[in-house]
Scaffold this motif. Sequence first.
Motif, PDB file in Angstrom:
ATOM      1  N   TYR A  69      32.256  44.157  42.474  1.00  0.00           N
ATOM      2  CA  TYR A  69      31.887  42.964  42.974  1.00  0.00           C
ATOM      3  C   TYR A  69      31.756  42.732  44.234  1.00  0.00           C
ATOM      4  O   TYR A  69      30.994  41.852  44.787  1.00  0.00           O
ATOM      5  CB  TYR A  69      33.167  41.776  42.538  1.00  0.00           C
ATOM      6  CG  TYR A  69      33.148  41.540  41.080  1.00  0.00           C
ATOM      7  CD1 TYR A  69      32.181  40.765  40.607  1.00  0.00           C
ATOM      8  CD2 TYR A  69      34.038  42.019  39.966  1.00  0.00           C
ATOM      9  CE1 TYR A  69      32.037  40.355  39.128  1.00  0.00           C
ATOM     10  CE2 TYR A  69      33.891  41.712  38.810  1.00  0.00           C
ATOM     11  CZ  TYR A  69      33.109  40.987  38.440  1.00  0.00           C
ATOM     12  OH  TYR A  69      33.014  40.599  36.972  1.00  0.00           O
ATOM     13  N   MET A 116      33.378  32.866  42.875  1.00  0.00           N
ATOM     14  CA  MET A 116      34.346  33.178  42.126  1.00  0.00           C
ATOM     15  C   MET A 116      35.798  33.242  42.850  1.00  0.00           C
ATOM     16  O   MET A 116      35.990  33.427  44.076  1.00  0.00           O
ATOM     17  CB  MET A 116      33.977  34.774  41.590  1.00  0.00           C
ATOM     18  CG  MET A 116      34.033  35.781  42.611  1.00  0.00           C
ATOM     19  SD  MET A 116      33.629  37.288  41.899  1.00  0.00           S
ATOM     20  CE  MET A 116      33.598  38.559  43.536  1.00  0.00           C
ATOM     21  N   ASN A 117      36.695  33.309  41.832  1.00  0.00           N
ATOM     22  CA  ASN A 117      38.063  33.323  42.399  1.00  0.00           C
ATOM     23  C   ASN A 117      38.572  34.595  43.091  1.00  0.00           C
ATOM     24  O   ASN A 117      37.782  35.684  42.614  1.00  0.00           O
ATOM     25  CB  ASN A 117      39.070  33.145  41.094  1.00  0.00           C
ATOM     26  CG  ASN A 117      40.436  33.224  41.415  1.00  0.00           C
ATOM     27  OD1 ASN A 117      41.113  34.043  42.178  1.00  0.00           O
ATOM     28  ND2 ASN A 117      41.251  32.288  40.862  1.00  0.00           N
ATOM     29  N   HIS A 140      39.314  37.413  40.621  1.00  0.00           N
ATOM     30  CA  HIS A 140      38.260  37.628  39.583  1.00  0.00           C
ATOM     31  C   HIS A 140      38.165  39.054  39.319  1.00  0.00           C
ATOM     32  O   HIS A 140      38.307  39.364  37.895  1.00  0.00           O
ATOM     33  CB  HIS A 140      37.066  37.166  39.816  1.00  0.00           C
ATOM     34  CG  HIS A 140      35.734  37.430  39.042  1.00  0.00           C
ATOM     35  ND1 HIS A 140      36.094  36.512  37.722  1.00  0.00           N
ATOM     36  CD2 HIS A 140      34.791  38.003  38.820  1.00  0.00           C
ATOM     37  CE1 HIS A 140      35.186  36.662  36.872  1.00  0.00           C
ATOM     38  NE2 HIS A 140      34.235  37.783  37.684  1.00  0.00           N
ATOM     39  N   SER A 141      38.152  39.921  40.101  1.00  0.00           N
ATOM     40  CA  SER A 141      37.769  41.345  40.090  1.00  0.00           C
ATOM     41  C   SER A 141      38.833  42.024  39.384  1.00  0.00           C
ATOM     42  O   SER A 141      38.582  42.753  38.196  1.00  0.00           O
ATOM     43  CB  SER A 141      37.487  42.212  41.398  1.00  0.00           C
ATOM     44  OG  SER A 141      38.630  42.312  42.221  1.00  0.00           O
ATOM     45  N   HIS A 190      40.960  40.362  37.619  1.00  0.00           N
ATOM     46  CA  HIS A 190      41.156  39.778  35.969  1.00  0.00           C
ATOM     47  C   HIS A 190      40.336  40.565  35.199  1.00  0.00           C
ATOM     48  O   HIS A 190      40.649  40.963  34.025  1.00  0.00           O
ATOM     49  CB  HIS A 190      40.999  38.346  35.876  1.00  0.00           C
ATOM     50  CG  HIS A 190      42.065  37.469  36.642  1.00  0.00           C
ATOM     51  ND1 HIS A 190      43.232  37.524  36.279  1.00  0.00           N
ATOM     52  CD2 HIS A 190      41.965  36.784  37.940  1.00  0.00           C
ATOM     53  CE1 HIS A 190      43.914  36.438  37.054  1.00  0.00           C
ATOM     54  NE2 HIS A 190      43.054  36.215  37.859  1.00  0.00           N
ATOM     55  N   HIS A 213      34.126  31.321  30.571  1.00  0.00           N
ATOM     56  CA  HIS A 213      33.517  31.567  32.007  1.00  0.00           C
ATOM     57  C   HIS A 213      32.096  31.793  32.214  1.00  0.00           C
ATOM     58  O   HIS A 213      31.211  31.554  33.092  1.00  0.00           O
ATOM     59  CB  HIS A 213      34.071  32.787  32.717  1.00  0.00           C
ATOM     60  CG  HIS A 213      35.713  32.737  33.228  1.00  0.00           C
ATOM     61  ND1 HIS A 213      35.956  31.660  33.840  1.00  0.00           N
ATOM     62  CD2 HIS A 213      36.563  33.361  32.542  1.00  0.00           C
ATOM     63  CE1 HIS A 213      37.368  31.642  33.976  1.00  0.00           C
ATOM     64  NE2 HIS A 213      37.616  32.591  33.245  1.00  0.00           N
TER      65      HIS A 213
END
Length: 156
Positions: A25, A41-42, A45-46, A48, A77
Amino acid sequence: MKTVPTLYEWAGGREAFERLTELFYGKVLQDELLEPVFRHMNPEHSKHVAHFIAEVFGGPKTYTEDDNGSHAGMVRHHLGKMLTEAQRRRWMALLLDSADEIGLASDPEFRSALVGYLEWGSRLAIMNSSTADNPISEGEPMPKWGWGETGGPYQP
């Protein structure tokens, strides 16, 4: 008879998947084709995504139990993102490059399973990105991925 490890175990467990997605990411956010998709992205995210792949590959249920994720949630998503084949191919290339860079298991059996899963999942992501309707219902089980035709890692 030899014991066949899960893909998760063979890859190196949770830490390997977290290293993979963290590096990946970072590359995505520097890529002109993919950055617009992931711009907001949150920060988690990576992790998750690492937990999702790890669970699919036979690891603990960290994604579903600790991250409160689901297969339907992951698909959600992608809805309406209108992903392109060019983006999918770049996503694949960066992810596989990242796997090489972190030293993820490189034997043909593991990489065949990894590439098979990534091809399957990324093609589904494109399909799902062109609709607003989630084809996966909440409560449907997580996908499970295994060794496929190879039956396990090469063990002389």
